[in-house]
Design a protein around this motif. Sequence first.
Motif, PDB file in Angstrom:
ATOM      1  N   ASN A  85     -26.273  -5.496  10.542  1.00 23.36           N
ATOM      2  CA  ASN A  85     -27.404  -6.271  10.012  1.00 23.36           C
ATOM      3  C   ASN A  85     -28.329  -5.449   9.110  1.00 23.36           C
ATOM      4  O   ASN A  85     -29.328  -5.951   8.622  1.00 23.36           O
ATOM      5  CB  ASN A  85     -28.188  -6.962  11.138  1.00 23.36           C
ATOM      6  CG  ASN A  85     -28.933  -5.995  12.039  1.00 23.36           C
ATOM      7  OD1 ASN A  85     -29.020  -4.801  11.761  1.00 23.36           O
ATOM      8  ND2 ASN A  85     -29.463  -6.506  13.140  1.00 23.36           N
ATOM      9  N   ASN A  86     -27.969  -4.200   8.875  1.00 25.22           N
ATOM     10  CA  ASN A  86     -28.722  -3.398   7.915  1.00 25.22           C
ATOM     11  C   ASN A  86     -28.078  -3.382   6.529  1.00 25.22           C
ATOM     12  O   ASN A  86     -28.467  -2.602   5.669  1.00 25.22           O
ATOM     13  CB  ASN A  86     -28.896  -1.963   8.432  1.00 25.22           C
ATOM     14  CG  ASN A  86     -30.008  -1.875   9.474  1.00 25.22           C
ATOM     15  OD1 ASN A  86     -30.953  -2.664   9.439  1.00 25.22           O
ATOM     16  ND2 ASN A  86     -29.907  -0.932  10.388  1.00 25.22           N
ATOM     17  N   VAL A  87     -27.083  -4.223   6.325  1.00 27.83           N
ATOM     18  CA  VAL A  87     -26.485  -4.375   4.997  1.00 27.83           C
ATOM     19  C   VAL A  87     -26.782  -5.777   4.485  1.00 27.83           C
ATOM     20  O   VAL A  87     -26.476  -6.763   5.163  1.00 27.83           O
ATOM     21  CB  VAL A  87     -24.937  -4.252   5.032  1.00 27.83           C
ATOM     22  CG1 VAL A  87     -24.373  -4.200   3.618  1.00 27.83           C
ATOM     23  CG2 VAL A  87     -24.509  -3.048   5.804  1.00 27.83           C
ATOM     24  N   ASN A 115     -27.772   6.933   9.873  1.00 28.95           N
ATOM     25  CA  ASN A 115     -28.003   7.046  11.323  1.00 28.95           C
ATOM     26  C   ASN A 115     -28.292   5.751  12.069  1.00 28.95           C
ATOM     27  O   ASN A 115     -28.526   5.779  13.276  1.00 28.95           O
ATOM     28  CB  ASN A 115     -29.115   8.070  11.622  1.00 28.95           C
ATOM     29  CG  ASN A 115     -28.679   9.466  11.230  1.00 28.95           C
ATOM     30  OD1 ASN A 115     -27.670   9.947  11.722  1.00 28.95           O
ATOM     31  ND2 ASN A 115     -29.401  10.103  10.330  1.00 28.95           N
ATOM     32  N   ASP A 116     -28.317   4.638  11.353  1.00 28.22           N
ATOM     33  CA  ASP A 116     -28.535   3.349  12.036  1.00 28.22           C
ATOM     34  C   ASP A 116     -27.754   2.282  11.265  1.00 28.22           C
ATOM     35  O   ASP A 116     -28.316   1.308  10.784  1.00 28.22           O
ATOM     36  CB  ASP A 116     -30.036   3.045  12.063  1.00 28.22           C
ATOM     37  CG  ASP A 116     -30.375   1.875  12.972  1.00 28.22           C
ATOM     38  OD1 ASP A 116     -29.466   1.350  13.647  1.00 28.22           O
ATOM     39  OD2 ASP A 116     -31.554   1.478  12.988  1.00 28.22           O
ATOM     40  N   THR A 117     -26.436   2.486  11.185  1.00 33.39           N
ATOM     41  CA  THR A 117     -25.615   1.680  10.279  1.00 33.39           C
ATOM     42  C   THR A 117     -25.144   0.370  10.916  1.00 33.39           C
ATOM     43  O   THR A 117     -23.978  -0.006  10.808  1.00 33.39           O
ATOM     44  CB  THR A 117     -24.390   2.496   9.836  1.00 33.39           C
ATOM     45  OG1 THR A 117     -23.716   2.935  11.034  1.00 33.39           O
ATOM     46  CG2 THR A 117     -24.774   3.706   9.026  1.00 33.39           C
ATOM     47  N   VAL A 174     -30.514  -1.281   4.107  1.00 34.45           N
ATOM     48  CA  VAL A 174     -31.931  -1.232   4.495  1.00 34.45           C
ATOM     49  C   VAL A 174     -32.122  -0.420   5.783  1.00 34.45           C
ATOM     50  O   VAL A 174     -31.173   0.144   6.309  1.00 34.45           O
ATOM     51  CB  VAL A 174     -32.529  -2.659   4.648  1.00 34.45           C
ATOM     52  CG1 VAL A 174     -32.441  -3.401   3.340  1.00 34.45           C
ATOM     53  CG2 VAL A 174     -31.834  -3.433   5.767  1.00 34.45           C
ATOM     54  N   ASP A 175     -33.371  -0.385   6.255  1.00 30.96           N
ATOM     55  CA  ASP A 175     -33.725   0.327   7.484  1.00 30.96           C
ATOM     56  C   ASP A 175     -33.503   1.830   7.310  1.00 30.96           C
ATOM     57  O   ASP A 175     -32.639   2.422   7.963  1.00 30.96           O
ATOM     58  CB  ASP A 175     -32.924  -0.225   8.664  1.00 30.96           C
ATOM     59  CG  ASP A 175     -33.498   0.231   9.992  1.00 30.96           C
ATOM     60  OD1 ASP A 175     -34.501   0.965   9.973  1.00 30.96           O
ATOM     61  OD2 ASP A 175     -32.940  -0.128  11.030  1.00 30.96           O
ATOM     62  N   LEU A 176     -34.300   2.428   6.434  1.00 32.64           N
ATOM     63  CA  LEU A 176     -34.052   3.817   6.044  1.00 32.64           C
ATOM     64  C   LEU A 176     -34.869   4.833   6.845  1.00 32.64           C
ATOM     65  O   LEU A 176     -34.965   5.994   6.469  1.00 32.64           O
ATOM     66  CB  LEU A 176     -34.326   3.966   4.537  1.00 32.64           C
ATOM     67  CG  LEU A 176     -33.585   2.959   3.638  1.00 32.64           C
ATOM     68  CD1 LEU A 176     -33.870   3.225   2.164  1.00 32.64           C
ATOM     69  CD2 LEU A 176     -32.075   2.987   3.885  1.00 32.64           C
TER      70      LEU A 176
HETATM   71 MG    MG Z   1     -33.163   0.659  12.756  1.00 35.08          MG
END
Ligand code: MG
Length: 367
Positions: free
Chosen positions: A225-227, A220-222, A240-242
């Motif tokens: 910068n979350n990889v 839900n927040d792909t 990240v950012d789970l």
């Molecule tokens: Mg987030």
Amino acid sequence: MAYQERQLTDISKQFQIYGEILHAETCKIGHINETYSATYDQGGTKVRYIHQKINQNVFKNPDAVMNNLMRVTTHLRKKLEDQKVRDITRRCLIVVPTRDGKSHFRDEQSFWRTFVCVEGVQTFESVQTAAQAFQAGRAFGNFQSLLVDLPGDRLHETIPDFHNTRKRFEVFQRAVQNDHFNRAKEVKAEIDFALNHEGIVDVILQATAKKKVPERITHNDTKFNNVMLDNVSGEAMCVVDLDTVMPGCALYDFGDMVRTTTSPTLEDEKDLLKVKMQMPMFRKLAEGYLATAGTFLNKHERSLIAFSGKLITFEIGMRFLTDHLSGDTYFRIHRPGHNLDRARTQFKLVASIEKQEEAMQKFVDRV
Ligand code: MG
Ligand code: GN1
């Protein structure tokens, strides 16, 4: 030590950390939580941990967030072990427990958790190469596929209606009507753009209501910068950012990847001429995603892949515009008008996707 570091020193004592704190830096990425990377000395060897303070205005039930997080990371780790993958501790977040064995520490005002720092990786705010877009698609598709068989109850909805675009649209309309900060007149073009797109807001909701598009466990927040990508090989290591991992729709995840990997620019680029959906990036993104998620997606989901990019980019643009009209209370800003800049960038990208949507979907149909 600065005030914040002194505070961090106190916080860090609550966790089962090895070593003496040396220094800590604020991680600037993310618009919601406060994140610090702290370096500790352990007999001359430096080790790093990530301390994070959860924004309780956004996450009203942080216990539910942590409950989901523990279940999800435990499951991911087990699946990776079953697959005999190497380097598992760099491929899945590890929560460091508190000294009394809890997943988080809370006092009257704040709610903290700590992770082992994944070393030898980097994140990027914008995509540099098509190979990176491929890695992002592969990583989030793999994430979804590893969670297909998560045992136990349905995950908590940490933010209800997070991707309910109709509800987001209604909140936006109210913000325009209220216009508490008297900003609506300056952003008429952006407001009109959003209102003119009302026709797209129900498409995925309706497909979900008709059970054509199933509920799945999604990130839900792909954002790109979350990889975390390996420094040497460039391979996607860890997602990240789970905090928003919860029941959702696979298309929301793909849509947000289109938003954050296909334009060469940052999310708040002011030069709108530079903002565009680049087909070569999209192709690699879709290939990476379908290489991992292709095994479980149904034909309805596949048929909405290009559309989802447009919808989620629109949805986030509308959220930024709503926050601008409401006095910037949700997303952290770093300059006046920042949320407006972000909204403009998203809407420019929506327009660019619209021009290429057919070609994008044609490509997906062939993969
Ligand atoms: Mg987030
Ligand atoms: C927020 O904090 P960050 O950057 O991970 C937001 C996302 C938006 C994103 C836009 C909980 O995520 O939904 O897409 O900003 N997260 C929440 O950059 O609202």
